[in-house]
Design a protein around this motif. Structure first.
Motif, mmCIF file in Angstrom:
data_model
loop_
_atom_site.group_PDB
_atom_site.id
_atom_site.type_symbol
_atom_site.label_atom_id
_atom_site.label_comp_id
_atom_site.label_asym_id
_atom_site.label_seq_id
_atom_site.Cartn_x
_atom_site.Cartn_y
_atom_site.Cartn_z
ATOM 1 N N VAL A 38 -13.941 -9.700 18.828
ATOM 2 C CA VAL A 38 -14.501 -8.873 17.765
ATOM 3 C C VAL A 38 -13.524 -8.953 16.597
ATOM 4 O O VAL A 38 -12.395 -8.457 16.671
ATOM 5 C CB VAL A 38 -14.687 -7.415 18.226
ATOM 6 C CG1 VAL A 38 -15.299 -6.581 17.106
ATOM 7 C CG2 VAL A 38 -15.560 -7.370 19.473
ATOM 8 N N LEU A 39 -13.947 -9.604 15.541
ATOM 9 C CA LEU A 39 -13.062 -9.938 14.430
ATOM 10 C C LEU A 39 -13.325 -9.013 13.250
ATOM 11 O O LEU A 39 -14.466 -8.869 12.806
ATOM 12 C CB LEU A 39 -13.268 -11.392 14.013
ATOM 13 C CG LEU A 39 -13.182 -12.425 15.153
ATOM 14 C CD1 LEU A 39 -13.424 -13.825 14.611
ATOM 15 C CD2 LEU A 39 -11.837 -12.336 15.859
ATOM 16 N N ALA A 40 -12.263 -8.397 12.745
ATOM 17 C CA ALA A 40 -12.392 -7.411 11.668
ATOM 18 C C ALA A 40 -11.460 -7.757 10.510
ATOM 19 O O ALA A 40 -10.311 -8.152 10.717
ATOM 20 C CB ALA A 40 -12.072 -6.009 12.196
ATOM 21 N N ALA A 41 -11.967 -7.606 9.311
ATOM 22 C CA ALA A 41 -11.199 -7.755 8.079
ATOM 23 C C ALA A 41 -12.149 -7.403 6.945
ATOM 24 O O ALA A 41 -13.344 -7.139 7.166
ATOM 25 C CB ALA A 41 -10.647 -9.171 7.908
ATOM 26 N N VAL A 64 -17.055 -7.790 12.167
ATOM 27 C CA VAL A 64 -17.296 -6.451 11.646
ATOM 28 C C VAL A 64 -16.453 -6.280 10.382
ATOM 29 O O VAL A 64 -15.259 -5.986 10.471
ATOM 30 C CB VAL A 64 -16.929 -5.355 12.671
ATOM 31 C CG1 VAL A 64 -17.304 -3.981 12.135
ATOM 32 C CG2 VAL A 64 -17.590 -5.615 14.010
ATOM 33 N N PRO A 65 -17.037 -6.498 9.208
ATOM 34 C CA PRO A 65 -16.253 -6.288 7.981
ATOM 35 C C PRO A 65 -15.683 -4.876 7.958
ATOM 36 O O PRO A 65 -16.424 -3.894 8.091
ATOM 37 C CB PRO A 65 -17.291 -6.510 6.872
ATOM 38 C CG PRO A 65 -18.308 -7.427 7.488
ATOM 39 C CD PRO A 65 -18.393 -6.991 8.927
ATOM 40 N N VAL A 68 -9.340 -1.254 7.168
ATOM 41 C CA VAL A 68 -8.673 -0.336 8.085
ATOM 42 C C VAL A 68 -8.025 0.839 7.360
ATOM 43 O O VAL A 68 -7.587 1.800 7.999
ATOM 44 C CB VAL A 68 -7.615 -1.056 8.951
ATOM 45 C CG1 VAL A 68 -8.261 -2.133 9.802
ATOM 46 C CG2 VAL A 68 -6.483 -1.618 8.103
ATOM 47 N N GLY A 69 -7.972 0.782 6.032
ATOM 48 C CA GLY A 69 -7.456 1.910 5.265
ATOM 49 C C GLY A 69 -8.456 3.052 5.133
ATOM 50 O O GLY A 69 -8.168 4.063 4.502
ATOM 51 N N VAL A 70 -9.631 2.892 5.749
ATOM 52 C CA VAL A 70 -10.679 3.920 5.736
ATOM 53 C C VAL A 70 -10.952 4.315 7.187
ATOM 54 O O VAL A 70 -11.429 3.503 7.983
ATOM 55 C CB VAL A 70 -11.961 3.412 5.064
ATOM 56 C CG1 VAL A 70 -13.026 4.507 5.056
ATOM 57 C CG2 VAL A 70 -11.672 2.935 3.645
ATOM 58 N N GLN A 71 -10.672 5.560 7.539
ATOM 59 C CA GLN A 71 -10.726 5.980 8.937
ATOM 60 C C GLN A 71 -12.079 5.744 9.582
ATOM 61 O O GLN A 71 -12.167 5.257 10.714
ATOM 62 C CB GLN A 71 -10.339 7.454 9.063
ATOM 63 C CG GLN A 71 -10.294 7.948 10.505
ATOM 64 C CD GLN A 71 -9.831 9.392 10.622
ATOM 65 O OE1 GLN A 71 -9.744 10.109 9.629
ATOM 66 N NE2 GLN A 71 -9.521 9.831 11.826
ATOM 67 N N ILE A 72 -13.167 6.083 8.901
ATOM 68 C CA ILE A 72 -14.484 5.967 9.508
ATOM 69 C C ILE A 72 -14.820 4.517 9.818
ATOM 70 O O ILE A 72 -15.524 4.212 10.789
ATOM 71 C CB ILE A 72 -15.575 6.606 8.594
ATOM 72 C CG1 ILE A 72 -16.907 6.690 9.343
ATOM 73 C CG2 ILE A 72 -15.722 5.820 7.305
ATOM 74 C CD1 ILE A 72 -16.885 7.559 10.569
ATOM 75 N N GLN A 73 -14.301 3.591 9.026
ATOM 76 C CA GLN A 73 -14.551 2.178 9.297
ATOM 77 C C GLN A 73 -13.808 1.714 10.548
ATOM 78 O O GLN A 73 -14.298 0.852 11.286
ATOM 79 C CB GLN A 73 -14.166 1.323 8.086
ATOM 80 C CG GLN A 73 -15.057 1.559 6.879
ATOM 81 C CD GLN A 73 -14.868 0.519 5.789
ATOM 82 O OE1 GLN A 73 -14.587 -0.645 6.058
ATOM 83 N NE2 GLN A 73 -15.031 0.939 4.539
ATOM 84 N N VAL A 78 -14.695 0.037 16.455
ATOM 85 C CA VAL A 78 -14.581 0.176 17.909
ATOM 86 C C VAL A 78 -15.939 0.494 18.533
ATOM 87 O O VAL A 78 -16.313 -0.069 19.570
ATOM 88 C CB VAL A 78 -13.541 1.253 18.269
ATOM 89 C CG1 VAL A 78 -13.541 1.530 19.768
ATOM 90 C CG2 VAL A 78 -12.150 0.822 17.793
ATOM 91 N N VAL A 79 -16.694 1.373 17.908
ATOM 92 C CA VAL A 79 -18.031 1.704 18.413
ATOM 93 C C VAL A 79 -18.901 0.451 18.474
ATOM 94 O O VAL A 79 -19.600 0.202 19.474
ATOM 95 C CB VAL A 79 -18.699 2.783 17.531
ATOM 96 C CG1 VAL A 79 -20.178 2.917 17.873
ATOM 97 C CG2 VAL A 79 -17.994 4.120 17.714
ATOM 98 N N ALA A 80 -18.863 -0.358 17.425
ATOM 99 C CA ALA A 80 -19.670 -1.577 17.389
ATOM 100 C C ALA A 80 -19.277 -2.535 18.502
ATOM 101 O O ALA A 80 -20.140 -3.147 19.154
ATOM 102 C CB ALA A 80 -19.521 -2.258 16.028
ATOM 103 N N ALA A 81 -17.966 -2.659 18.740
ATOM 104 C CA ALA A 81 -17.486 -3.566 19.790
ATOM 105 C C ALA A 81 -17.971 -3.117 21.168
ATOM 106 O O ALA A 81 -18.463 -3.935 21.970
ATOM 107 C CB ALA A 81 -15.963 -3.635 19.760
ATOM 108 N N VAL A 82 -17.852 -1.835 21.447
ATOM 109 C CA VAL A 82 -18.223 -1.324 22.769
ATOM 110 C C VAL A 82 -19.729 -1.334 22.943
ATOM 111 O O VAL A 82 -20.247 -1.626 24.037
ATOM 112 C CB VAL A 82 -17.635 0.082 22.990
ATOM 113 C CG1 VAL A 82 -18.111 0.671 24.305
ATOM 114 C CG2 VAL A 82 -16.105 0.026 22.969
#
Length: 274
Positions: A38-41, A64-65, A68-73, A78-82
């Motif tokens: 699960v790749l994020a950036a 998942v674009p 990480v400086g935004v808490q809800i993102q 993590v929700v999307a990955a699980v």
């Protein structure tokens, strides 16, 4: 008769280029169809390109674009990955931003706060969201810090502050999770052959465009990624990547003045304090 192989699910932040992208490629090449990445950036186009490379080795991928400086993102990541893969085995907190500026030259400290939000809080928020799932799998957390998180580097007051904070947070968390079976590995790269320093903040809070450090002898991104993966898979406490880093850590206790001279010598002449 053996049952079906359990898919190993790993979230990597800052995965669009540099260390994060190379970790993804190496994990995909080594584990193939046995892994889901699960790749994020922030850069969706670059994420998709890295995902395609990983998929060519047989790995399952999801992009998942994420800022990480935004808490809800961080939570949504993590929700999307699980939701997609049903489990989480490792979280690699790699996303971060660099900075180089002499403190006396900084007028607006707003970007110091921004740097702390990305480098420290991004890791904290992702870790908080992932922790219940990692406890279920007795998984792994990786924090990509820096040698600047072990030894204060002149010209990098903001960056060192964020990385020292990461070091303290994950050291304490490691002790808290000892009984839960979740490993915490903190990696301390030195100068790595990526462009992170060129995109980091300068004294005015703008993209620097240049590096303030001497780049000769920089570690290859391939070697850096391999060492972090080995540390994660070996459930090591720490990965200090260079002989100079290991030496500096101990010299700091015995001869701190010497370490300061070594740190100053790592700066380019035109950015040294006068």
């Amino acid at each position: 008769m053996n049952g079906p192989q359990t898919l190993r699910v790993i979230v990597i932040t800052g995965a669009s280029d540099g260390i994060g992208a190379e970790m993804a490629r190496q994990l995909a090449e080594k584990e193939g169809a046995g892994i889901a990445l699960v790749l994020a950036a922030r850069n969706a186009q670059q994420l998709d390109a890295v995902a395609a490379e990983c998929a060519s080795f047989g790995a399952q991928t999801m992009t998942v674009p994420t800022d990480v400086g935004v808490q809800i993102q961080c939570r949504r990541l993590v929700v999307a990955a699980v939701e997609r893969f049903g489990r989480l085995d490792a979280l690699v907190n790699n996303a971060g931003r660099s900075a180089h500026a002499l403190f006396e030259q900084v007028e607006d400290l707003g970007w110091y706060e921004e740097l702390m939000r990305v480098n420290l809080w991004g890791s904290v928020w992702c870790t908080q969201a992932a922790l219940p799932h990692l406890k279920n799998t007795r998984g792994s957390i990786v924090a990509v810090s820096s040698l600047a998180g072990l030894v204060g580097v002149p010209g990098r007051t903001a960056y060192s502050a964020t990385k020292f904070a990461m070091t303290g947070f994950f050291e304490a968390l490691r002790a808290e999770l000892k009984g839960a079976g979740v490993s915490v590995t903190t990696a301390y790269p030195g100068v790595v052959d990526t462009k992170i320093r060129y995109r980091g903040f300068n004294a005015q809070g703008e993209a620097a465009g240049v590096s303030g450090l001497k780049e000769e002898g920089a570690m290859s991104v391939e070697e850096c990624a391999r060492l972090i993966i080995d540390g994660m898979n070996g459930r090591k406490r720490e990965v200090v990547m260079t002989a100079k880093g290991k030496l500096g850590r101990f010299l700091k206790l015995l001869a701190p003045g010497v370490v300061e001279k070594i740190a100053l010598a790592a700066l380019k002449d035109d950015v040294r304090p006068r």
